[in-house]
Design an enzyme around this catalytic site. Structure first.
Site, PDB file in Angstrom:
ATOM      1  N   LYS A 138      21.175 -79.870   0.551  1.00 28.62           N
ATOM      2  CA  LYS A 138      20.699 -79.865   1.984  1.00 28.62           C
ATOM      3  C   LYS A 138      21.585 -79.388   2.763  1.00 28.62           C
ATOM      4  CE  LYS A 138      19.422 -83.932  -0.043  1.00 28.62           C
ATOM      5  NZ  LYS A 138      17.900 -85.350   0.890  1.00 28.62           N
ATOM      6  N   LYS A 140      18.019 -81.431   4.265  1.00 28.29           N
ATOM      7  CA  LYS A 140      17.131 -81.316   4.046  1.00 28.29           C
ATOM      8  C   LYS A 140      16.177 -79.527   4.572  1.00 28.29           C
ATOM      9  CE  LYS A 140      14.750 -84.778   3.428  1.00 28.29           C
ATOM     10  NZ  LYS A 140      15.069 -86.389   2.749  1.00 28.29           N
ATOM     11  N   ASP A 166      14.246 -78.956  -0.621  1.00 31.84           N
ATOM     12  CA  ASP A 166      13.869 -81.533   0.073  1.00 31.84           C
ATOM     13  C   ASP A 166      12.953 -81.095  -0.146  1.00 31.84           C
ATOM     14  OD1 ASP A 166      14.634 -84.022   0.013  1.00 31.84           O
ATOM     15  OD2 ASP A 166      16.201 -83.100   1.104  1.00 31.84           O
ATOM     16  N   GLU A 167      12.490 -82.249   0.017  1.00 37.61           N
ATOM     17  CA  GLU A 167      10.236 -82.431   0.170  1.00 37.61           C
ATOM     18  C   GLU A 167       9.777 -82.176   1.526  1.00 37.61           C
ATOM     19  OE1 GLU A 167      12.668 -85.297  -0.143  1.00 37.61           O
ATOM     20  OE2 GLU A 167      11.606 -86.322   1.920  1.00 37.61           O
TER      21      GLU A 167
END
Lengths: 397, 397
Positions: A138, A140, A166-167
């Site tokens: 993080k 993200k 992250d996505e």
């Protein structure tokens, strides 16, 4: 005769039997009106049939002939087209939920499934029995490749086994995928040199399924140790293309962004259990299934049921590491392990990088919480001698 | 600064403003807790922002920086990962519906979109202004290639412009795709020879997106005139792979099996309008959007809104032929044309092959119903001189 079974929970003004019959018609040989072109022989051979009705749970189990599916001519897309196709939109049915599917071994064996499974992943990093702990880097998005790797390095030094993108981080200009992969690979090597520990990291290669192998192979030649695919955004074919590619020899970490658009209403849509079956067929080695206790929805029953499926035997396909992620912090570790057992990857993003002492302290706190659980010592007690855990307890209690 | 806008309808115990803020955090740089690793500069540059709140409709519009999306590094999967990602599962939000997305021209122009569009499809068969009429061959599965082509031939002789495979017919042993394609191509030639009319037929090539081009190219070399893709079963990449392939020079017909698992609850999920935008980006030439009056759910407002989007200008991308399908029969034609206009493909499966006189009579009845509408003659009146329409009126009134 072998059949594919699908269990539906149905709400309708029709009787359960009639409602189930509507699904049979729509999803196999029939339609809303009688057909002049439908010969009885076809009806008999290919029609879906209701094989069980349970009025109490409002569920109907429907059997689809394997001839219809005919040994995987269209793969998962075709399977979805009938077990989870038009039926959700039929005006006659108020709500329909696809609760479960049961595939015969003939169908399951057409798929390769995971390359690694739980044991394979454990062997890669040499961690035999305990839960793995991981972190989502993080923020993200927004870090440069160097910063991303630096945050991961700190988390790994702090004691986590696994890291991931992250996505919504893929291959943006501020953090190009290949440069990120190289920097992360260096961090992994450094951790190995300095501590002797092996850690791994999932690079998010999510992109259109027809191009993902190319992106993945580039990531691998730049040192990727694990690849992440967002299965609903990219489609199951994206997983399968990677799992079946002979050159791709790292685990596939499967994220499920968007699933709750259709998994969370208990009366409608599709259960996470069904998605987990498809992800395993397609070849995912690790799959997000929920935490029960974190920031994301997902009841205890459904998370446990899904994880049990992933961990158990399924016609010889390797099993899948369930991943507990979303709002996790050190104080939740005892409950997560209590609920979900030791064959689990527990991931914390904010719960690591939000620690008052920063990422490395956050990772230490997470590892200390796990150590406490493994030694069956209450967290508060363990925290007395462990500064980072104590700070985490202060912050998140 | 260019931005991607997403409008959400939110139900939550939080205020609308706070709930929207949770989405901003989850889908851009933040998470559930404060991060030590989030520098203010990143926050400022990449954070999603609420730009509009409407308490009455419970909607919030959120702007995502184009830097985040960064000129399509992950395409539609990445776009979905933030506009329609984890947010649906956040425990803090009871229900969230993605109502609409607005993409800036910079993003839209990265996509090729449809190759044909409405005009291109009309030119192929030489039908300028009226609605097209089509049929889904029924039974959905079970006919041999020869039988499938025979049923289509009868429908085409009866007057339909277009035919298609049903969504659960792909490449099964009882009806192999290439043999079916060849038989259908012969039927098309025969109709042309005998009547001078050009008709077309969508072969369902739906399969894993990483292999679909291969299947499609084989279908084309066997005479396919149109290709069908089931967009949610196969993923948007399946459409895009075909649309961008230079050798594929036929329209793409896009089916949407499974959409109602997440489009039908007005409080949760994703609207069909959003799916239509993605299908157009990906390159679909024809898209099922509903009938308002048939067997499938879908309100008048949403079908009209979706069709309007498909037919109108969108930063230079070709438009898309909306397809009205599902429970259609001749008696519904006046209402469908009245509601949805002339730029529409109206399809009937059961409403053709369920006609008491069989397929050819059913197709005639459908065409007669359309002729009546185009001449503004009430169906019952037109039916007086038209036997097939009269029989249809008798059966389905």
């Amino acid at each position: 005769m072998e059949e594919i079974l699908a269990k539906y929970r149905i709400e309708s003004s029709l009787s359960l039997a009639d409602a189930a019959e509507e699904i049979c018609k729509e999803e196999s040989v029939g339609t809303w009106t009688e057909l002049k072109t439908l010969e009885p022989e076809i009806q008999k051979r290919l029609s879906a049939n209701v094989i069980e009705l349970d009025e109490e749970s409002k569920t109907a189990t429907i059997a689809y002939s394997i001839d219809e599916y005919s040994h995987e001519p269209g793969g998962i897309p075709q399977l979805l087209s009938f077990v989870a196709g038009n039926l959700f939109g039929l005006s006659l049915l108020k709500h329909v939920r696809l609760v479960d599917i049961e595939l015969p071994s003939t169908i399951v064996k057409l798929y390769q499934g995971p390359k690694f499974g739980i044991e394979g992943v454990r062997n890669l990093i040499g961690v035999k029995k305990r839960p793995l702990i991981g972190t989502i880097i993080k923020p993200k998005i927004g870090l440069s490749p160097k910063e991303q790797a630096e945050v991961f390095y700190k988390a790994a030094r702090g004691g986590i086994d696994f890291g991931k993108d992250d996505e919504n981080l893929v291959n943006q200009a501020f953090c190009p995928l290949l440069e990120r992969t190289r920097q992360i690979a260096e961090a992994i090597d450094k951790v190995k040199e300095e501590t002797g520990r092996k850690v791994y990291y999932a690079i998010n290669v999510t992109t259109r399924a027809d191009r993902i192998v190319e992106v993945a192979e580039d990531a691998l030649s730049n040192g990727a140790t694990c690849l992440m695919v967002d299965m609903l955004c990219a489609g199951y074919a994206a997983i399968r293309a990677l799992a079946e590619d002979g050159k791709i020899n790292v685990p596939l970490h499967i994220h499920r962004a968007g699933h709750a658009a259709f998994t969370e209403d208990p009366h409608h849509g599709i259960t996470m259990l069904v998605l987990a079956k498809l992800a395993r067929l397609a070849g995912g080695d690790q799959l997000h299934t929920g935490t029960v206790v974190g920031k994301m929805k997902g009841t205890k029953e459904e998370v446990i049921q899904t994880n049990d499926f992933l961990k158990n035997e399924w016609f010889g396909l390797k099993n899948v590491f369930p991943v507990a992620s979303g709002g996790v912090h050190p104080l939740l570790i005892p409950r997560i392990v209590g609920l979900l057992g030791r064959d689990i990857v527990i991931q914390a993003g904010g719960g690591v990088h939000g620690h008052p002492g920063g990422t490395e302290a956050g990772a230490k706190a997470l590892k200390q919480a796990l150590d406490a659980v493994l030694q069956t010592i209450p967290l508060e007690e363990y925290a007395e001698d462990h500064k980072e855990l104590r700070e985490a307890v202060e912050k998140w209690k």
